[in-house]
Design a protein around this motif. Structure first.
Motif, PDB file in Angstrom:
ATOM      1  N   ALA A 173      -2.548  -3.912  -7.603  1.00  0.00           N
ATOM      2  CA  ALA A 173      -2.131  -2.548  -7.255  1.00  0.00           C
ATOM      3  C   ALA A 173      -2.459  -2.236  -5.797  1.00  0.00           C
ATOM      4  O   ALA A 173      -1.672  -1.576  -5.095  1.00  0.00           O
ATOM      5  N   GLU A 174      -3.596  -2.708  -5.308  1.00  0.00           N
ATOM      6  CA  GLU A 174      -3.967  -2.502  -3.915  1.00  0.00           C
ATOM      7  C   GLU A 174      -3.045  -3.276  -2.971  1.00  0.00           C
ATOM      8  O   GLU A 174      -2.678  -2.791  -1.898  1.00  0.00           O
ATOM      9  N   MET A 175      -2.644  -4.484  -3.367  1.00  0.00           N
ATOM     10  CA  MET A 175      -1.677  -5.233  -2.562  1.00  0.00           C
ATOM     11  C   MET A 175      -0.370  -4.463  -2.453  1.00  0.00           C
ATOM     12  O   MET A 175       0.235  -4.388  -1.374  1.00  0.00           O
ATOM     13  N   ARG A 176       0.051  -3.889  -3.572  1.00  0.00           N
ATOM     14  CA  ARG A 176       1.313  -3.117  -3.558  1.00  0.00           C
ATOM     15  C   ARG A 176       1.182  -1.889  -2.666  1.00  0.00           C
ATOM     16  O   ARG A 176       2.106  -1.542  -1.928  1.00  0.00           O
ATOM     17  N   ARG A 177       0.038  -1.223  -2.731  1.00  0.00           N
ATOM     18  CA  ARG A 177      -0.193  -0.044  -1.890  1.00  0.00           C
ATOM     19  C   ARG A 177      -0.162  -0.398  -0.415  1.00  0.00           C
ATOM     20  O   ARG A 177       0.333   0.372   0.415  1.00  0.00           O
ATOM     21  N   ALA A 189      -6.282  -4.286 -10.568  1.00  0.00           N
ATOM     22  CA  ALA A 189      -6.623  -3.376  -9.470  1.00  0.00           C
ATOM     23  C   ALA A 189      -6.284  -4.017  -8.131  1.00  0.00           C
ATOM     24  O   ALA A 189      -5.767  -3.351  -7.225  1.00  0.00           O
ATOM     25  N   ALA A 190      -6.556  -5.303  -7.996  1.00  0.00           N
ATOM     26  CA  ALA A 190      -6.245  -6.003  -6.745  1.00  0.00           C
ATOM     27  C   ALA A 190      -4.739  -6.042  -6.499  1.00  0.00           C
ATOM     28  O   ALA A 190      -4.279  -5.823  -5.379  1.00  0.00           O
ATOM     29  N   LEU A 247       1.417 -16.105 -15.433  1.00  0.00           N
ATOM     30  CA  LEU A 247       0.488 -14.969 -15.499  1.00  0.00           C
ATOM     31  C   LEU A 247       0.455 -14.213 -14.178  1.00  0.00           C
ATOM     32  O   LEU A 247       0.353 -12.979 -14.156  1.00  0.00           O
ATOM     33  N   ILE A 248       0.536 -14.938 -13.072  1.00  0.00           N
ATOM     34  CA  ILE A 248       0.552 -14.291 -11.757  1.00  0.00           C
ATOM     35  C   ILE A 248       1.838 -13.488 -11.584  1.00  0.00           C
ATOM     36  O   ILE A 248       1.820 -12.340 -11.109  1.00  0.00           O
ATOM     37  N   LEU A 307       2.082  -9.368 -10.941  1.00  0.00           N
ATOM     38  CA  LEU A 307       2.731  -8.747  -9.789  1.00  0.00           C
ATOM     39  C   LEU A 307       3.863  -7.823 -10.216  1.00  0.00           C
ATOM     40  O   LEU A 307       4.049  -6.743  -9.635  1.00  0.00           O
ATOM     41  N   ARG A 308       4.630  -8.215 -11.216  1.00  0.00           N
ATOM     42  CA  ARG A 308       5.704  -7.334 -11.698  1.00  0.00           C
ATOM     43  C   ARG A 308       5.126  -6.039 -12.257  1.00  0.00           C
ATOM     44  O   ARG A 308       5.663  -4.955 -12.023  1.00  0.00           O
ATOM     45  N   ASP A 309       4.034  -6.155 -13.003  1.00  0.00           N
ATOM     46  CA  ASP A 309       3.397  -4.963 -13.567  1.00  0.00           C
ATOM     47  C   ASP A 309       2.881  -4.038 -12.470  1.00  0.00           C
ATOM     48  O   ASP A 309       2.772  -2.817 -12.682  1.00  0.00           O
ATOM     49  N   ALA A 310       2.552  -4.618 -11.300  1.00  0.00           N
ATOM     50  CA  ALA A 310       2.051  -3.808 -10.185  1.00  0.00           C
ATOM     51  C   ALA A 310       3.178  -3.171  -9.378  1.00  0.00           C
ATOM     52  O   ALA A 310       2.902  -2.418  -8.434  1.00  0.00           O
ATOM     53  N   GLY A 311       4.423  -3.481  -9.718  1.00  0.00           N
ATOM     54  CA  GLY A 311       5.551  -2.847  -9.037  1.00  0.00           C
ATOM     55  C   GLY A 311       6.275  -3.714  -8.035  1.00  0.00           C
ATOM     56  O   GLY A 311       7.181  -3.241  -7.334  1.00  0.00           O
ATOM     57  N   PHE A 312       5.921  -4.994  -7.943  1.00  0.00           N
ATOM     58  CA  PHE A 312       6.627  -5.905  -7.047  1.00  0.00           C
ATOM     59  C   PHE A 312       7.934  -6.354  -7.696  1.00  0.00           C
ATOM     60  O   PHE A 312       8.074  -6.346  -8.924  1.00  0.00           O
TER      61      PHE A 312
END
Length: 253
Positions: A112-116, A109-110, A163-164, A168-173
């Motif tokens: 995803a919020e960074m990506r947003r 969730a964090a 893992l990091i 981040l890749r999963d979040a769209g970065f």
């Protein structure tokens, strides 16, 4: 104690390294997530001057109270990394999360919020300490477990850079990269670090959580006394010095 004794020698060097990597430019909007007393935000303000905007967000209101006292010209907001308190459409050119991600209960969730919150083409930097098995100073101080039993040390719990990167890749970065950075840290007085570290270890142990306040204070003092030889073994003149390693993971939006 955290701001007075630790922020300058322990946390500022990593903020400097991060912005050397990210290269701030005039007019940049910078977000510091899990800002604590705000050293990342303050370094960003020093580099941007009036030609930029800096926001610091932390869940701990007491930390932010210190941040506001030290740097009243920066925008500080209480908020959760998993649901950032941002205005509609509010985005940033640079986002930094220094030594906070490992504490977030919902890391996805964090992320995803960074990506947003990151503007198109913006850049993200996330730093987490390497595992304490790789950091002799903190590994030696964990001998306190003999009195406490097992300690789940959240500070070093997300030290695997792979893992990091995956998070981040999963979040769209994209363009996600990581490297390990080591620095020699020196404190003029090691006693405050020893006390704060001991308090943290006790607080993170199951035994410590079950103690009454007075018993916990006695245990902290006992552990500090027993750990004094460790501090002496890292003596550097009148102070203490040791190697400290952190992941620095960068990505683009």
């Amino acid at each position: 104690m955290y701001e007075r004794w630790l922020v300058g020698p322990l946390f500022r060097p990593w903020a400097e390294v991060t912005f050397e990597e990210l290269k701030l430019s005039p007019g940049h909007r910078v977000l510091d997530i899990a800002c604590g007393t705000g050293i990342v935000a303050r370094v960003a303000r020093e580099r941007l001057g009036a030609a930029g905007y800096v926001l610091g967000i932390d869940i701990n209101a007491d930390m932010l109270a210190v941040a506001r006292t030290v740097a009243p010209d920066i925008d500080w907001r209480v908020g959760n990394a998993g649901a950032l308190p941002l205005h509609d459409g509010e985005q940033f050119d640079v986002i930094v999360c220094q030594q906070g991600l490992q504490f977030f209960p919902d890391k996805s969730a964090a992320a995803a919020e960074m990506r947003r919150a990151l503007a198109q083409g913006g850049r993200l930097a996330v730093a987490t300490w390497r595992p304490d098995d790789e950091i002799p100073f903190f590994r030696d101080l964990r001998r306190a477990e003999r009195l406490l039993g097992p300690v789940v040390d959240l500070r070093h719990s997300f030290g695997n850079a792979a893992l990091i990167e995956a998070l981040l890749r999963d979040a769209g970065f994209h363009d996600v990269r990581s490297r390990t950075i080591s620095r020699r840290i020196r404190l003029e007085d090691g006693a405050p670090l020893l006390r704060l570290n001991t308090m943290a270890l006790v607080g993170m142990s199951a035994a410590g959580k079950a103690m009454a306040d007075q018993e916990r204070k006695h245990v902290v003092e006992d552990i500090m006394s027993g750990s004094a030889p460790v501090l002496q073994s890292y003596a550097d003149g009148s102070g203490v010095a040791f190697e400290l390693s952190s992941n620095l993971v960068t990505a683009k939006g």
